[in-house]
Motif scaffolding. Structure first.
Motif, mmCIF file in Angstrom:
data_model
loop_
_atom_site.group_PDB
_atom_site.id
_atom_site.type_symbol
_atom_site.label_atom_id
_atom_site.label_comp_id
_atom_site.label_asym_id
_atom_site.label_seq_id
_atom_site.Cartn_x
_atom_site.Cartn_y
_atom_site.Cartn_z
ATOM 1 N N ASN A 166 0.833 -1.195 0.000
ATOM 2 C CA ASN A 166 0.000 0.000 0.000
ATOM 3 C C ASN A 166 0.868 1.246 0.000
ATOM 4 O OD1 ASN A 166 0.977 0.189 2.625
ATOM 5 N ND2 ASN A 166 -0.916 -0.544 3.568
ATOM 6 N N GLN A 167 0.225 2.405 0.150
ATOM 7 C CA GLN A 167 0.966 3.657 0.066
ATOM 8 C C GLN A 167 1.859 3.890 1.276
ATOM 9 O OE1 GLN A 167 -2.325 6.391 -0.677
ATOM 10 N NE2 GLN A 167 -1.809 6.435 -2.857
ATOM 11 N N GLN A 168 1.662 3.092 2.324
ATOM 12 C CA GLN A 168 2.534 3.168 3.503
ATOM 13 C C GLN A 168 3.672 2.154 3.412
ATOM 14 O OE1 GLN A 168 -1.029 3.063 3.925
ATOM 15 N NE2 GLN A 168 -0.824 5.301 3.858
ATOM 16 N N GLN A 169 3.837 1.556 2.223
ATOM 17 C CA GLN A 169 4.877 0.561 1.942
ATOM 18 C C GLN A 169 4.748 -0.651 2.866
ATOM 19 O OE1 GLN A 169 8.765 2.401 1.897
ATOM 20 N NE2 GLN A 169 8.354 3.453 -0.012
ATOM 21 N N GLN A 170 3.510 -1.048 3.112
ATOM 22 C CA GLN A 170 3.239 -2.248 3.902
ATOM 23 C C GLN A 170 2.670 -3.314 2.971
ATOM 24 O OE1 GLN A 170 0.487 -0.510 6.674
ATOM 25 N NE2 GLN A 170 2.067 -0.114 8.209
ATOM 26 N N ALA A 171 3.096 -4.546 3.157
ATOM 27 C CA ALA A 171 2.611 -5.648 2.336
ATOM 28 C C ALA A 171 1.178 -5.995 2.749
ATOM 29 C CB ALA A 171 3.521 -6.860 2.497
ATOM 30 N N VAL A 172 0.275 -6.006 1.790
ATOM 31 C CA VAL A 172 -1.122 -6.355 2.070
ATOM 32 C C VAL A 172 -1.510 -7.675 1.419
ATOM 33 C CG1 VAL A 172 -1.837 -3.961 2.358
ATOM 34 C CG2 VAL A 172 -1.916 -4.987 0.089
ATOM 35 N N LEU A 173 -0.703 -8.145 0.463
ATOM 36 C CA LEU A 173 -1.019 -9.401 -0.208
ATOM 37 C C LEU A 173 0.263 -9.935 -0.837
ATOM 38 C CD1 LEU A 173 -3.455 -11.250 -1.003
ATOM 39 C CD2 LEU A 173 -3.540 -10.015 -3.166
ATOM 40 N N LEU A 183 10.742 -17.486 3.665
ATOM 41 C CA LEU A 183 11.303 -18.619 4.401
ATOM 42 C C LEU A 183 12.772 -18.826 4.045
ATOM 43 C CD1 LEU A 183 8.341 -21.157 4.118
ATOM 44 C CD2 LEU A 183 9.008 -19.812 6.125
ATOM 45 N N ARG A 184 13.092 -18.600 2.781
ATOM 46 C CA ARG A 184 14.474 -18.798 2.328
ATOM 47 C C ARG A 184 15.419 -17.785 2.960
ATOM 48 N NH1 ARG A 184 16.109 -18.436 -4.065
ATOM 49 N NH2 ARG A 184 18.257 -19.191 -3.906
ATOM 50 N N LEU A 185 14.941 -16.541 3.082
ATOM 51 C CA LEU A 185 15.772 -15.477 3.644
ATOM 52 C C LEU A 185 15.641 -15.352 5.157
ATOM 53 C CD1 LEU A 185 15.167 -12.680 0.966
ATOM 54 C CD2 LEU A 185 17.105 -14.238 1.140
ATOM 55 N N LYS A 186 14.681 -16.093 5.742
ATOM 56 C CA LYS A 186 14.438 -16.064 7.186
ATOM 57 C C LYS A 186 13.879 -14.732 7.672
ATOM 58 C CE LYS A 186 16.311 -20.170 7.448
ATOM 59 N NZ LYS A 186 15.465 -21.363 7.567
ATOM 60 N N ASN A 187 13.425 -13.869 6.760
ATOM 61 C CA ASN A 187 12.777 -12.608 7.143
ATOM 62 C C ASN A 187 12.011 -12.060 5.938
ATOM 63 O OD1 ASN A 187 14.625 -11.157 5.448
ATOM 64 N ND2 ASN A 187 16.117 -11.185 7.092
ATOM 65 N N ASP A 188 11.212 -11.025 6.204
ATOM 66 C CA ASP A 188 10.448 -10.395 5.125
ATOM 67 C C ASP A 188 11.409 -9.539 4.289
ATOM 68 O OD1 ASP A 188 8.746 -9.085 3.440
ATOM 69 O OD2 ASP A 188 7.279 -8.566 4.980
ATOM 70 N N PRO A 189 11.545 -9.839 2.989
ATOM 71 C CA PRO A 189 12.536 -9.131 2.175
ATOM 72 C C PRO A 189 12.086 -7.754 1.684
ATOM 73 C CG PRO A 189 11.422 -10.775 0.854
ATOM 74 C CD PRO A 189 10.869 -10.903 2.253
ATOM 75 N N LEU A 190 10.878 -7.295 2.060
ATOM 76 C CA LEU A 190 10.340 -6.077 1.466
ATOM 77 C C LEU A 190 11.229 -4.863 1.731
ATOM 78 C CD1 LEU A 190 8.148 -4.631 -0.094
ATOM 79 C CD2 LEU A 190 6.835 -4.419 2.022
ATOM 80 N N TYR A 258 -2.112 0.921 -5.131
ATOM 81 C CA TYR A 258 -1.230 -0.124 -4.624
ATOM 82 C C TYR A 258 -0.128 -0.366 -5.657
ATOM 83 C CZ TYR A 258 -4.988 -1.129 -1.316
ATOM 84 O OH TYR A 258 -5.934 -1.036 -0.326
ATOM 85 N N LEU A 259 0.995 -0.870 -5.179
ATOM 86 C CA LEU A 259 2.116 -1.188 -6.063
ATOM 87 C C LEU A 259 2.351 -2.688 -6.017
ATOM 88 C CD1 LEU A 259 4.302 0.062 -7.889
ATOM 89 C CD2 LEU A 259 5.826 0.066 -5.902
ATOM 90 N N LEU A 260 2.190 -3.331 -7.189
ATOM 91 C CA LEU A 260 2.442 -4.769 -7.296
ATOM 92 C C LEU A 260 3.889 -4.962 -7.745
ATOM 93 C CD1 LEU A 260 1.426 -7.702 -7.260
ATOM 94 C CD2 LEU A 260 0.819 -7.411 -9.680
ATOM 95 N N ILE A 261 4.699 -5.542 -6.863
ATOM 96 C CA ILE A 261 6.114 -5.780 -7.156
ATOM 97 C C ILE A 261 6.301 -7.255 -7.496
ATOM 98 C CG2 ILE A 261 8.461 -5.697 -6.251
ATOM 99 C CD1 ILE A 261 7.647 -3.415 -4.473
ATOM 100 N N THR A 262 6.922 -7.516 -8.626
ATOM 101 C CA THR A 262 7.228 -8.887 -9.024
ATOM 102 C C THR A 262 8.736 -9.102 -8.966
ATOM 103 O OG1 THR A 262 7.349 -8.269 -11.372
ATOM 104 C CG2 THR A 262 5.219 -9.009 -10.534
ATOM 105 N N LEU A 263 9.116 -10.274 -8.476
ATOM 106 C CA LEU A 263 10.531 -10.614 -8.307
ATOM 107 C C LEU A 263 10.816 -11.926 -9.031
ATOM 108 C CD1 LEU A 263 10.896 -9.825 -4.515
ATOM 109 C CD2 LEU A 263 12.132 -8.679 -6.319
#
Length: 512
Positions: A166-173, A183-190, A258-263
Motif C-alpha cells: 500500500n501507500q505506507q509501503q506495507q505488504a497487504v497481499l 522462508l528462504r531469507l528467514k525474514n520479510d525481504p520487502l 497499490y504497487l504490485l512488485i514482481t521478483l
C-alpha cells in the motif's frame, strides 16, 4: 416559535396520512417496482401486483386462490421452509433466498421478505410478501468470487514472487513464491528490496514516484547472511488502482493506489553469465599473456643482440679513427657484421606483435577485482593462501580499460602468490582492499611474504629485472607491464616503503 411551527407541521402531516384515501394505498401497491403478494394464513394467494405477475410469469387470475408453493422448486432445502414457518408462526418476519420456478419452468433466485399482518387482537390474518429477483446479482457475485479465486490460484501458481504494497509501503497481499522467499531469507525481504532498489538504481527508482507510477524491470542483488552468496532478481512494479466502494464514493470518485512488485529470481542465470564471462576473460587473458610472452621473448632477444652489436659499432669507430690502411679489410668485415646485425634486429622488431588497443568504458573496480580473484582461485587453493577481500561498498565507477585493468590486477596477485610460494612463513595471506579517495580509486594488494628489499623497490619496475631465482620462467616484465597499464590510465603505482613485513603495492586510478 420555531419549535411550535415544526410541531404544527408534523400534526398536519399526521392528519393528512390518517385521512389518506385507501385508493392511494392500492395504487401505490399496484404501481410498485417490487413484486408484492398477500396470502391467507394457509399461504393461499389472495392478491398479487403486476410486478409479481411479471417476475413469475403468471397472471393474477392464475395466481389467486393458488398456494404460494406453486413457485417452489425442489432444490431449495426443506430446512429453509421449516425455518420460514417457524418464524411466521412465532409472529416474526422472515427474510431469505429461495430458488423459485416461473410459469415457463425457468428458475430464478428470489430474495423474499414475509411479514405477518396482525389485526387489532394481534392475531395473524394474512402474510405480506415482498419478492425480488436477484438472480443476476447472485451470478455477478459468484462470477466475481470465481474470478478472484482463479486469479489467486494463478498468482499463487506463478514461479515469480509477487507482493502488493500500500501507500505506507506495507505488504497487504503476497503469493506463495513470495512466502517461499521469506522462508528462504528467514525474514520479510520487502524493506531490503526497497532499499536495494533505492541504492542500486537511484536514477530509475524513487520510492514516492514508484508508488504512483510503477517502475520498469530492474536487476538488483540482495545479500543474505543465511545463504552466504548474494541473490539476483529482476524486479518490476505495476500500479494498481482500487476504486472506493463506499457510499461516499458513488458520486465523488476516490481510489486507493497499490504497487504490485514482481521478483524473478535470476541468480542461476547471473551465475551462468558470470561463469561465461570469467571463461571468456580467462581465454582473453591467456591470449594476451601469450602475445605478451612473445613480445617479452623478442624484446629480450633484441636487448641481448644490441649489446654485442654496440661493441662491434664501437670497434668499427675505433678502427676508423686510427686511419690504418691495413684496416680496410677489417672495416669491411665489421660493416658487414653491422649490417647483418641490424637486419636481424629489424626482423625481430617486425615480429613483435602490436599492442592490443582497448576502448575505454565505465568499469567497477570491485567487480574486476572479484573476477580476477575468481580466475586465480585454483592457484590460491593449491598454494594454501587465504584472501582477505575488503572492498569499499558503493565504490564509484571509473573510466577504464577492463581487460587491461584485469591484467594489471592479475600481475600484482600473481607476484604476491609467487612471493608466498617462495616464503616459508606459517601465515600465507593476501589482503586486497579498495577505497574511494577525493580524486581517485585506491587499490592495495598486500601479502605476508618476504617483501622487496628497499634497494630493489624501484628496480623491480625496470624491464627484465627480477628478484626471483633464475630458471623459474621469470623474465622480469610483470611489473613493467603493470606499470604501463597504470600509466595508460594516468594513474600511479608504488610500493609502500614503510612496511616492515610483507609487501604492499598501492595503485591509484583517477576518476577521469
Amino acid at each position: 416559535m420555531c419549535e411550535s411551527g415544526d410541531l404544527s407541521m408534523a400534526m398536519e402531516l399526521k392528519t393528512a396520512a390518517e385521512t389518506l384515501p385507501p385508493e392511494i394505498f392500492r395504487l401505490a401497491v399496484e404501481q410498485a417496482a417490487i413484486a408484492i403478494s398477500i396470502t391467507d394464513t394457509r399461504a393461499r394467494i389472495v392478491y398479487a401486483n403486476p410486478c409479481f405477475e411479471q417476475v413469475t410469469g403468471y397472471d393474477a387470475a392464475e395466481l389467486v386462490g393458488r398456494n404460494q408453493s406453486i413457485l417452489s422448486y425442489k432444490v431449495t432445502p426443506r430446512l429453509v421452509y421449516e425455518s420460514l414457518w417457524a418464524r411466521l408462526n412465532a409472529g416474526e418476519s422472515w427474510n431469505g433466498l429461495l430458488v423459485n420456478r416461473r410459469k415457463n419452468g425457468s428458475r430464478y433466485l428470489a430474495d423474499i421478505t414475509i411479514t405477518p399482518v396482525l389485526n387489532a387482537a394481534r392475531e395473524t390474518t394474512h402474510y405480506l410478501g415482498l419478492h425480488r429477483d436477484v438472480t443476476e446479482v447472485h451470478q455477478l457475485e459468484h462470477e466475481l468470487i470465481n474470478q478472484r479465486a482463479l486469479i489467486e490460484s494463478a498468482v499463487d501458481a506463478a514461479q515469480v514472487a509477487m507482493v502488493l504494497i500500500n501507500q505506507q509501503q506495507q505488504a497487504v497481499l503476497s503469493n506463495r513464491s513470495y512466502k517461499a522467499l521469506q522462508l528462504r531469507l528467514k525474514n520479510d525481504p520487502l524493506n531490503q528490496l526497497l532499499a536495494a532498489l533505492t541504492q542500486q538504481w537511484p536514477n530509475h527508482f524513487q520510492s514516492d514516484k514508484a508508488r504512483t507510477q510503477g517502475f520498469p524491470a530492474l536487476e538488483i542483488t540482495m545479500e543474505s547472511s543465511q545463504l552466504g552468496s548474494p541473490l539476483w532478481f529482476s524486479c518490476s512494479g505495476s500500479l494498481i488502482e482500487e476504486k472506493d466502494t463506499s457510499a461516499d464514493g458513488y458520486f465523488h470518485n476516490q481510489s486507493n493506489h497499490y504497487l504490485l512488485i514482481t521478483l524473478q529470481d535470476i541468480t542461476s542465470l547471473k551465475n551462468q553469465q558470470s561463469q561465461l564471462r570469467l571463461s571468456s576473460l580467462q581465454a582473453l587473458l591467456a591470449e594476451r599473456e601469450r602475445v605478451q610472452s612473445v613480445r617479452e621473448a623478442l624484446s629480450g632477444a633484441i636487448y641481448q643482440l644490441e649489446s654485442p652489436l654496440n661493441l662491434i659499432n664501437a670497434a668499427a669507430r675505433l678502427v676508423e679513427r686510427r686511419n690504418n690502411n691495413d684496416a680496410d679489410g677489417l672495416l669491411k668485415l665489421l660493416g658487414e657484421v653491422q649490417q647483418a646485425g641490424r637486419q636481424a634486429l629489424d626482423m625481430l622488431q617486425s615480429c613483435i606483435p602490436a599492442p592490443t588497443e582497448e576502448a575505454t568504458q565505465v568499469v567497477n573496480i570491485n567487480d574486476l577485482l572479484k573476477n580476477t580473484l575468481s580466475l586465480l582461485t585454483p592457484r590460491l587453493l593449491a598454494a594454501g593462501i587465504t584472501v582477505d577481500w575488503q572492498p569499499e561498498n558503493q565504490l564509484p565507477s571509473i573510466q577504464g580499460k577492463p581487460t587491461g585493468l584485469v591484467t594489471l590486477f592479475k600481475q600484482l596477485l600473481d607476484n604476491a602468490i609467487d612471493a608466498l610460494k617462495d616464503h616459508k612463513g606459517s601465515v600465507r595471506e593476501i589482503r586486497v582492499t579498495t577505497r574511494s579517495l577525493e580524486e581517485a580509486v585506491e587499490i592495495r594488494v598486500e601479502d605476508s611474504g618476504p617483501g622487496i628489499p628497499s634497494q630493489d623497490q624501484l628496480k623491480v619496475f625496470e624491464p627484465f629485472y627480477t628478484t626471483r631465482s633464475s630458471g623459474k620462467g621469470h623474465l622480469g616484465m610483470g611489473l613493467t607491464l603493470a606499470q604501463d597499464i597504470v600509466n595508460s590510465h594516468q594513474g600511479l603505482m608504488e610500493i609502500d616503503p614503510d612496511l616492515t613485513h610483507g609487501c604492499v603495492i598501492k595503485v591509484l586510478i583517477p576518476y577521469v
